[in-house]
Design an enzyme around this catalytic site. Structure first.
Site, PDB file in Angstrom:
ATOM      1  N   ARG A   1      22.799  49.455  45.874  1.00  0.00           N
ATOM      2  CA  ARG A   1      22.757  48.334  46.815  1.00  0.00           C
ATOM      3  C   ARG A   1      23.358  48.746  48.155  1.00  0.00           C
ATOM      4  NH1 ARG A   1      25.637  42.758  45.074  1.00  0.00           N
ATOM      5  NH2 ARG A   1      27.504  43.573  46.045  1.00  0.00           N
TER       6      ARG A   1
ATOM      7  N   LYS B   1      24.692  38.088  40.081  1.00  0.00           N
ATOM      8  CA  LYS B   1      24.983  36.669  40.330  1.00  0.00           C
ATOM      9  C   LYS B   1      24.144  36.120  41.482  1.00  0.00           C
ATOM     10  CE  LYS B   1      29.546  37.194  40.957  1.00  0.00           C
ATOM     11  NZ  LYS B   1      29.716  38.653  40.788  1.00  0.00           N
TER      12      LYS B   1
ATOM     13  N   ARG C   1      26.777  46.623  53.349  1.00  0.00           N
ATOM     14  CA  ARG C   1      28.110  46.081  53.046  1.00  0.00           C
ATOM     15  C   ARG C   1      29.137  47.198  52.982  1.00  0.00           C
ATOM     16  NH1 ARG C   1      28.156  41.528  48.430  1.00  0.00           N
ATOM     17  NH2 ARG C   1      30.238  42.445  48.274  1.00  0.00           N
TER      18      ARG C   1
ATOM     19  N   ARG D   1      37.354  46.962  43.260  1.00  0.00           N
ATOM     20  CA  ARG D   1      36.833  45.604  43.046  1.00  0.00           C
ATOM     21  C   ARG D   1      36.785  45.279  41.553  1.00  0.00           C
ATOM     22  NH1 ARG D   1      31.518  46.057  46.287  1.00  0.00           N
ATOM     23  NH2 ARG D   1      31.071  43.983  45.508  1.00  0.00           N
TER      24      ARG D   1
ATOM     25  N   ARG E   1      37.682  32.956  41.454  1.00  0.00           N
ATOM     26  CA  ARG E   1      37.962  34.319  41.032  1.00  0.00           C
ATOM     27  C   ARG E   1      39.379  34.469  40.513  1.00  0.00           C
ATOM     28  NH1 ARG E   1      33.852  36.843  44.652  1.00  0.00           N
ATOM     29  NH2 ARG E   1      33.652  39.057  44.236  1.00  0.00           N
TER      30      ARG E   1
HETATM   31  P1  AMP Z   1      31.200  39.122  46.811  1.00  0.00           P
HETATM   32  O1  AMP Z   1      30.119  39.022  47.839  1.00  0.00           O
HETATM   33  O2  AMP Z   1      31.278  37.891  45.938  1.00  0.00           O
HETATM   34  O3  AMP Z   1      31.120  40.391  46.003  1.00  0.00           O
HETATM   35  O4  AMP Z   1      32.583  39.176  47.593  1.00  0.00           O
HETATM   36  C1  AMP Z   1      32.894  40.233  48.483  1.00  0.00           C
HETATM   37  C2  AMP Z   1      34.382  40.242  48.773  1.00  0.00           C
HETATM   38  O5  AMP Z   1      34.777  39.005  49.392  1.00  0.00           O
HETATM   39  C3  AMP Z   1      35.281  40.368  47.560  1.00  0.00           C
HETATM   40  O6  AMP Z   1      35.466  41.715  47.138  1.00  0.00           O
HETATM   41  C4  AMP Z   1      36.579  39.749  48.082  1.00  0.00           C
HETATM   42  O7  AMP Z   1      37.249  40.643  48.967  1.00  0.00           O
HETATM   43  C5  AMP Z   1      36.052  38.592  48.921  1.00  0.00           C
HETATM   44  N1  AMP Z   1      35.879  37.363  48.100  1.00  0.00           N
HETATM   45  C6  AMP Z   1      34.707  36.742  47.802  1.00  0.00           C
HETATM   46  N2  AMP Z   1      34.919  35.646  47.059  1.00  0.00           N
HETATM   47  C7  AMP Z   1      36.261  35.575  46.861  1.00  0.00           C
HETATM   48  C8  AMP Z   1      37.106  34.691  46.143  1.00  0.00           C
HETATM   49  N3  AMP Z   1      36.616  33.638  45.459  1.00  0.00           N
HETATM   50  N4  AMP Z   1      38.447  34.926  46.162  1.00  0.00           N
HETATM   51  C9  AMP Z   1      38.961  35.973  46.838  1.00  0.00           C
HETATM   52  N5  AMP Z   1      38.224  36.860  47.520  1.00  0.00           N
HETATM   53  C10 AMP Z   1      36.878  36.678  47.543  1.00  0.00           C
END
Ligand code: AMP
Length: 193
Positions: free
Chosen positions: A128, A14, A134, A146, A89
């Site tokens: 990654r 993404k 991360r 996740r 989400r």
């Molecule tokens: P990402 O970078 O999109 O993979 O997000 C990393 C982490 O941030 C996720 O595993 C969640 O813990 C949190 N997170 C990101 N976006 C959301 C969202 N829209 N709703 C809830 N938690 C989020």
């Protein structure tokens, strides 16, 4: 306005595709993962609240994320359009997004779904994790957590947007540029209709 959602499981690509779409269509990027990590790194109260959820691979509560997106959108008033990456989400987040866009007299143009098999995703995220730094890309159990969150809470959005006639899926495996061309074709046909 052109408002896109880039949708798919963790590791689907993404972020990579968002960057390319932003430069082609002149959109403002809203990545809730990036915004949450920035809050955490800045040591804000919101960042501290989110930190435990992120490191366990769990979703941050809806109210926290929705408020953060709302403030960010307001700060970017006058934008040509937005690309939402990693948001919504959950169904309540999607409903809140519809209401927020209505306030801007606009709506979602198209939801682009990147479809990738789970084993390929785990491989990509572990790789990654070697360079991203991360915390949630480091061990397989957090990564699997996740996915579980994705399957339970996020995947139902595919049905939500299919019912609105907005979901367009693309196979997210193969060459980055080939996937990008397919996404652009979906956007262009959504804009033409
Ligand atoms: P990402 O970078 O999109 O993979 O997000 C990393 C982490 O941030 C996720 O595993 C969640 O813990 C949190 N997170 C990101 N976006 C959301 C969202 N829209 N709703 C809830 N938690 C989020």
């Amino acid at each position: 306005m052109l408002n896109l959602i880039i949708f798919g499981p963790p590791g689907a690509g993404k972020g990579t595709q968002s960057e390319k779409l932003i430069s082609k269509y002149g959109l403002v990027h809203i990545s809730t993962g990036d915004l949450l990590r920035a809050e955490r790194n800045a040591g804000t109260e919101l960042g501290n609240q989110a930190n435990d959820f992120i490191s366990r691979g769990e979703l941050v509560p809806d109210a926290v994320v929705i408020g953060m997106v709302r403030n960010y959108m307001i700060s970017k008033e006058g934008a040509n359009g937005f690309i939402f990456d990693g948001f919504p989400r959950t169904i309540p987040q999607a409903e809140a997004l519809d209401r927020m866009l209505e306030e801007f007299n606009t709506g979602i143009s198209v939801v682009l779904g990147l479809e990738v098999e789970e084993d390929e995703l785990v491989k990509r995220l572990m790789l990654r994790g070697q360079t991203s730094g991360r915390v949630d890309d480091q061990d397989e159990s957090t990564i699997r957590n996740r996915f579980q969150e994705y399957l339970n809470k996020t995947l139902p959005l595919q049905g939500f947007y299919t019912a609105q006639g907005k979901y367009q899926g693309v196979m997210g495996m193969g060459e980055i540029d080939t996937i990008f061309s397919q996404l652009c074709a979906k956007i262009d046909s959504a804009q033409a209709s």
